[in-house]
Design an enzyme around this catalytic site. Structure first.
Site, mmCIF file in Angstrom:
data_model
loop_
_atom_site.group_PDB
_atom_site.id
_atom_site.type_symbol
_atom_site.label_atom_id
_atom_site.label_comp_id
_atom_site.label_asym_id
_atom_site.label_seq_id
_atom_site.Cartn_x
_atom_site.Cartn_y
_atom_site.Cartn_z
ATOM 1 N N GLY A 169 1.793 -7.985 -9.422
ATOM 2 C CA GLY A 169 2.312 -6.616 -9.407
ATOM 3 C C GLY A 169 1.482 -5.635 -10.203
ATOM 4 N N CYS A 179 -3.222 -4.288 -2.298
ATOM 5 C CA CYS A 179 -2.345 -5.162 -3.088
ATOM 6 C C CYS A 179 -1.022 -5.344 -2.359
ATOM 7 C CB CYS A 179 -2.100 -4.579 -4.477
ATOM 8 S SG CYS A 179 -0.903 -5.569 -5.405
#
Ligand code: SIN
Length: 302
Positions: free
Chosen positions: A72, A131
């Site tokens: 994250g 991501c």
């Protein structure tokens, strides 16, 4: 004597081996194991405007031949990177580094890239639009060619350094996305980031990872990465940095034959901190075995 030097947008690297973002932090942990100046360079941890604590744990799941992460984008934020991480890095690394920049909006990418562009220690800005572990940012940009074009164009307008756009494999047509980056002015393409994956714990009957899904990497994804590098390298006129499951000198050569000018090594660093050192040491031997005198002769040869 073989030649392992390669050039990315005018920047000559001693060899094409580059630890991938998110697997090498800002270098200092690995400098305890070996002299990291032997690397081509490395790509530092994906950095955002604000510091980020990252996702809840567990964030890692093991798989056969790989792993899933949902970190994250944990990072100290662009200002701490410039004020603390880069000066610390300078003490142990005398080469330029690749700055991996992530964001949640075009403005955030622009803000971070504009700041990092002023740093002499940075050789290439790697714009991470891939991501898979954050909502509303990262991969949300990298799966839509219009967004990729827009982010690239906006970043190019405020930077002087080469900009490489790091692409997600979680798309139907990787070539369309790569061409959008090229049209936006990208100087190069990095690919692939991780594949979206998942594991379920049979005892708890719940996903292993708190965020349920994460990015799958490691040797299992190498053939997928190789295929995408091949497709993109044959479709664009800018250099490609290939990555995805690379764990040996043979893999580096295969990636280069597919069209990569340089190669990033990711998950392998987490299994063996000496992975990149061993790959660099083995590279000349493997080149000799296959009659390769100069790595530049094999780029895209397949
Ligand atoms: C993460 O921090 O979640 C991984 C970074 C990435 O996949 O780009």
């Amino acid at each position: 004597m073989v030649n392992t030097k390669v050039t990315l947008s005018g920047w000559e690297l001693d060899n094409p081996v580059i630890p991938a973002s998110g697997t090498f932090n800002f270098g200092k942990e690995f400098a305890d194991f070996y002299d990291i100046n032997m690397l081509g360079t490395f790509s530092f941890k994906g950095t955002t405007r604000e510091p980020r604590f990252g996702n809840p744990t567990p964030r890692i799941a093991e798989t056969p031949m790989g792993m899933i992460n949902s970190v994250g984008l944990q990072n100290p934020g662009i200002h701490a990177v410039i004020e603390h991480e880069l000066p610390e890095l300078k003490k142990i690394f005398n080469k330029k580094v690749i700055a991996n920049i992530s964001g949640y909006s075009v403005e955030e990418y622009v803000y971070c890239c504009q700041l990092i562009d002023k740093e002499d220690q940075v050789g290439i800005i790697e714009v991470n639009v891939s991501c898979p572990n954050v909502h509303g940012g990262g991969m949300a940009f990298g799966t839509d060619p219009k967004n990729v074009y827009e982010v690239t164009k906006a970043v190019k307008a405020v930077t002087t350094k080469p900009v490489y756009v790091k692409l997600s494999p979680n798309v139907t047509d990787i070539v369309e996305i790569a061409k959008a980056a090229e049209a936006g002015g990208a100087d190069g393409i990095s690919l692939i980031n991780t594949l979206l994956g998942m594991r379920i714990d049979l005892k708890t009957k719940k996903p292993v990872i708190a965020n349920k899904m994460g990015g799958f990497s490691g040797p299992a994804i190498f053939p997928v990465a190789l295929r995408m590098v091949y497709q993109v390298a044959h479709a664009v006129n800018i250099p490609v940095i290939g990555m995805g499951g690379v764990s040996s000198a043979e893999d580096v050569i295969e990636m280069m034959m597919a069209g990569a000018t340089a190669v990033q090594v990711g998950a392998a660093n987490l299994v063996n901190p000496y992975a990149c050192k061993e790959i660099i040491e083995n590279l000349p031997k493997v080149m000799e075995k296959y009659g390769i005198k100069d790595l530049n002769d094999i780029i895209g040869i397949a």
